[in-house]
Motif scaffolding. Structure first.
Motif, mmCIF file in Angstrom:
data_model
loop_
_atom_site.group_PDB
_atom_site.id
_atom_site.type_symbol
_atom_site.label_atom_id
_atom_site.label_comp_id
_atom_site.label_asym_id
_atom_site.label_seq_id
_atom_site.Cartn_x
_atom_site.Cartn_y
_atom_site.Cartn_z
ATOM 1 N N PRO A 199 0.831 -1.203 0.000
ATOM 2 C CA PRO A 199 0.000 0.000 0.000
ATOM 3 C C PRO A 199 0.861 1.247 0.000
ATOM 4 C CG PRO A 199 0.031 -0.979 2.188
ATOM 5 C CD PRO A 199 0.746 -1.940 1.273
ATOM 6 N N VAL A 200 0.331 2.321 -0.559
ATOM 7 C CA VAL A 200 1.041 3.597 -0.601
ATOM 8 C C VAL A 200 0.217 4.633 0.163
ATOM 9 C CG1 VAL A 200 2.155 3.060 -2.789
ATOM 10 C CG2 VAL A 200 -0.031 4.276 -2.795
ATOM 11 N N SER A 201 0.753 5.840 0.236
ATOM 12 C CA SER A 201 0.065 6.929 0.942
ATOM 13 C C SER A 201 -0.957 7.563 0.002
ATOM 14 C CB SER A 201 1.085 7.962 1.423
ATOM 15 O OG SER A 201 2.093 7.361 2.198
ATOM 16 N N SER A 202 -1.991 6.821 -0.324
ATOM 17 C CA SER A 202 -3.004 7.285 -1.279
ATOM 18 C C SER A 202 -3.742 8.490 -0.703
ATOM 19 C CB SER A 202 -3.996 6.165 -1.590
ATOM 20 O OG SER A 202 -3.340 5.048 -2.139
ATOM 21 N N MET A 203 -3.872 9.535 -1.499
ATOM 22 C CA MET A 203 -4.500 10.764 -1.008
ATOM 23 C C MET A 203 -5.671 11.174 -1.897
ATOM 24 S SD MET A 203 -1.439 12.860 0.839
ATOM 25 C CE MET A 203 0.036 12.564 -0.103
ATOM 26 N N GLY A 204 -5.415 11.939 -2.953
ATOM 27 C CA GLY A 204 -6.517 12.358 -3.819
ATOM 28 C C GLY A 204 -6.822 11.323 -4.875
ATOM 29 N N THR A 205 -7.994 11.460 -5.517
ATOM 30 C CA THR A 205 -8.370 10.500 -6.560
ATOM 31 C C THR A 205 -9.370 11.091 -7.540
ATOM 32 O OG1 THR A 205 -9.169 8.234 -6.946
ATOM 33 C CG2 THR A 205 -10.295 9.512 -5.246
ATOM 34 N N ASP A 206 -9.374 10.514 -8.737
ATOM 35 C CA ASP A 206 -10.414 10.773 -9.734
ATOM 36 C C ASP A 206 -10.705 9.457 -10.438
ATOM 37 O OD1 ASP A 206 -12.298 12.071 -11.199
ATOM 38 O OD2 ASP A 206 -10.931 13.375 -12.290
ATOM 39 N N PHE A 207 -11.942 9.296 -10.882
ATOM 40 C CA PHE A 207 -12.443 7.998 -11.347
ATOM 41 C C PHE A 207 -13.151 8.222 -12.682
ATOM 42 C CE2 PHE A 207 -14.659 4.027 -9.267
ATOM 43 C CZ PHE A 207 -14.278 3.243 -10.329
ATOM 44 N N ARG A 208 -12.379 8.324 -13.776
ATOM 45 C CA ARG A 208 -12.993 8.551 -15.081
ATOM 46 C C ARG A 208 -12.044 8.081 -16.186
ATOM 47 N NH1 ARG A 208 -15.246 13.874 -14.660
ATOM 48 N NH2 ARG A 208 -14.647 13.981 -12.476
ATOM 49 N N ASP A 209 -12.547 8.031 -17.381
ATOM 50 C CA ASP A 209 -11.892 7.402 -18.535
ATOM 51 C C ASP A 209 -10.797 8.309 -19.110
ATOM 52 O OD1 ASP A 209 -11.291 5.959 -20.817
ATOM 53 O OD2 ASP A 209 -13.166 6.435 -21.842
ATOM 54 N N TYR A 210 -9.522 7.885 -18.964
ATOM 55 C CA TYR A 210 -8.430 8.699 -19.494
ATOM 56 C C TYR A 210 -7.988 8.284 -20.887
ATOM 57 C CZ TYR A 210 -4.792 5.100 -18.759
ATOM 58 O OH TYR A 210 -4.029 3.956 -18.841
ATOM 59 N N ASN A 211 -8.295 7.033 -21.311
ATOM 60 C CA ASN A 211 -7.776 6.540 -22.593
ATOM 61 C C ASN A 211 -8.867 6.361 -23.648
ATOM 62 O OD1 ASN A 211 -8.997 4.402 -21.312
ATOM 63 N ND2 ASN A 211 -7.330 2.941 -21.653
ATOM 64 N N ASN A 212 -10.046 6.920 -23.393
ATOM 65 C CA ASN A 212 -11.141 6.943 -24.373
ATOM 66 C C ASN A 212 -11.543 5.561 -24.875
ATOM 67 O OD1 ASN A 212 -11.147 9.702 -24.085
ATOM 68 N ND2 ASN A 212 -10.324 10.162 -26.110
ATOM 69 N N ASP A 213 -11.600 4.593 -23.928
ATOM 70 C CA ASP A 213 -12.104 3.266 -24.295
ATOM 71 C C ASP A 213 -13.500 3.029 -23.733
ATOM 72 O OD1 ASP A 213 -11.611 2.914 -21.603
ATOM 73 O OD2 ASP A 213 -10.364 1.116 -21.833
#
Length: 528
Positions: free
Chosen positions: A284-298
């Motif tokens: 595990p890492v020090s996960s902080m911020g996040t976004d959940f959406r399509d970056y590669n247009n699939d």
């Protein structure tokens, strides 16, 4: 796939000229209370329905009292006057708040057409109901969501598709002002903020909107409350495409949570099974911020996360059938992000070329890190430009984000309605930054603002597709922050959109044809 280099991205800080004079007062002490390094959530939303997106900053309080003992600790609301000019309307609006505030989430929970605001904080939360006349009322007690734990962030979503926005609250650690362990190098008289391992984690909280102004705590009944973690941020998407919104929660030094919505009010924690809990190292890492959406247009939502320097910023690519693959290295994001410590993050198309770029608000968590590591505490913000071939470029194509500060929260919106998405960022102990997007040669664009007609006036959860691009109406992403500004699409050279496909949370599908580019388009949900 794109083959040409991404178009250049340029920002300029206009906070001073724009009247944005907010300073994040986190009340640093010699005792190094952990809460001091954690605040800074930002919410951007149009509180007065004038077509201009306004800005709300959370703020700290005195320690150990956790009280806003003077106006310097007030949370602040800035009204957008147009032309990148803002005015502080906190007192008139009644949103100064109380306690040590952390995060904010914008959403119209009562479906009256006016966006409301939830503020997460240390041992106390606040729900501000927008009266629609420029003022807010404190509806916390009536709503039954006062909190009492250390809540960092929150997000609005309709998990049961009943047309009413429900509230997910992200809780962090079991902390008390009485905690006074010495962490650091006592012999060298270098005291630092204690590692999260010294504190028990907490389960998150899910509140179901009853529709009468009050909420019901369904954390245990839904399964959400069965999983204690050390939550930092939350984002939503329908990753398994079953019509129900799922929840991704970043955990600090613990595996991330991916709560799969099973329907019927039940969730299953499936982060490890789906491949989104850990990077390929298995640590595990020090996960902080996040976004959940399509970056590669699939057409499938992916997950971007910020972490500390040396950990890289994890990128989980949706591999189909509800699973994710660690694309941090294959996307070149590992190399580009390794030296940065990131807090807030957003997948946003800044140059309007049809590919979502990554913005990160950066700073280390430890203000004495230079004493122990070859790393900087204050760091510049960063944009990683999407090359359109599954990879991201470093900041060489981006200019204007060079101020090194202790950045925390961020909000994304087209504040001056010129078709380019701007960014506002908070920083510990310093003035906020307002980054106007001045990218030369930016492409055409469209911004959609969906309005539900079966409840859910915000249209949160509406899936939108333009060509190969896919996005969703959501206000929950970043670190402890919320961006309520519609759904932005970059269109490149296209001046007309052949088809816009909308799938509303109610299941209704709507198709718009031959839509002119370069406009803010308000779309109402059609009848069945």
């Amino acid at each position: 796939m794109a083959t040409d280099p991404p178009a250049p991205i340029l920002f300029k800080d206009v906070a001073d000229s724009g009247g944005l004079d907010f300073v994040l007062h986190h009340h640093p002490t010699a005792d190094k209370h952990l809460i001091e390094t954690m605040p800074g959530g930002v919410a951007v939303f149009d509180y007065d329905n004038d077509g201009l997106v306004d800005i709300y900053f959370t703020n700290g309080a005195a320690i150990p009292s956790l009280e806003k003992s003077s106006p310097q600790y007030w949370n602040r609301l800035y009204r957008n006057l147009g032309g990148m000019k803002f005015r502080d309307v906190t007192e008139a609006a009644g949103v100064a708040g109380s306690g040590y505030s952390m995060g904010a989430a914008a959403g119209d929970y009562d479906n009256d057409g006016h966006v409301d605001l939830f503020v997460a904080g240390v041992r106390a939360n606040i729900l501000f109901r927008n009266r629609g006349d420029g003022t807010f009322e404190n509806a916390t007690l009536k709503a039954g969501i006062p909190g009492g734990q250390w809540s960092v962030a929150a997000g609005w979503f309709d998990y049961d598709n009943d047309g009413r926005l429900d509230l997910f609250v992200v809780n962090y650690l079991d902390w008390s002002p009485a905690f006074n362990r010495y962490c650091g190098d006592r012999a060298g008289n270098v005291r630092v903020y204690c590692h999260p391992r010294f504190f028990p984690g907490l389960p998150n909280t899910l509140y179901r909107n009853r529709g009468d102004g009050a909420f019901e705590d369904v954390s245990r009944a839904s399964g959400i409350g069965e999983h204690p973690g050390k939550g930092m941020s939350v984002a939503f998407a329908d990753y398994d495409q079953d019509g129900c919104l799922d929840v991704f929660v970043t955990n600090d030094t613990l595996p991330n949570f991916l709560f799969r919505n099973l329907g019927g009010g039940k969730f299953e924690e499936s982060g490890l099974q789906a491949g989104a809990a850990l990077v390929d190292t298995g640590k595990p890492v020090s996960s902080m911020g996040t976004d959940f959406r399509d970056y590669n247009n699939d057409g499938l939502p992916d997950i971007a996360v910020t972490a500390l320097s040396g950990e890289t910023f994890p990128l989980f690519r949706h591999a189909g059938q509800g699973t994710f693959a660690d694309a941090t290295y294959s996307s070149r994001l590992a190399q580009a992000s390794r030296k940065f410590s990131g807090w807030s993050i957003g997948l946003v198309d800044f140059n309007n070329d049809g590919w979502k770029d990554i913005f990160s608000a950066n700073s280390h968590v430890n203000d004495r890190i230079e004493k122990f590591e070859a790393s900087a505490y204050r760091q510049p913000n960063t944009v990683f430009a999407n090359a359109g071939d599954g990879t991201f470029r470093d900041g060489s194509l981006v200019s204007g984000l060079g101020a090194a500060r202790a950045h925390r929260g961020s909000g994304f919106a087209d504040f001056n309605n010129d078709g380019r998405v701007d960014v506002v960022v908070s920083a510990l102990g310093e003035r906020a930054e307002l980054w106007e997007n001045a990218s030369p040669g930016a492409g055409n664009w469209i911004a959609l603002k969906p309005t539900g007609t079966r409840g859910n006036r915000d249209g949160i959860g509406t899936q939108i597709r333009i060509g190969a691009q896919h996005n969703m109406m959501t206000t929950g992403f970043g670190y402890a922050s919320s961006s309520h500004a519609g759904v932005h699409f970059g269109l490149g050279a296209a001046k007309t959109i052949d088809e816009i496909d909308l799938r509303w949370p109610s299941g209704v599908r709507q198709v718009l044809k031959q839509v002119p580019a370069n406009q803010v388009l308000k779309v109402r949900e059609p009848p069945r």
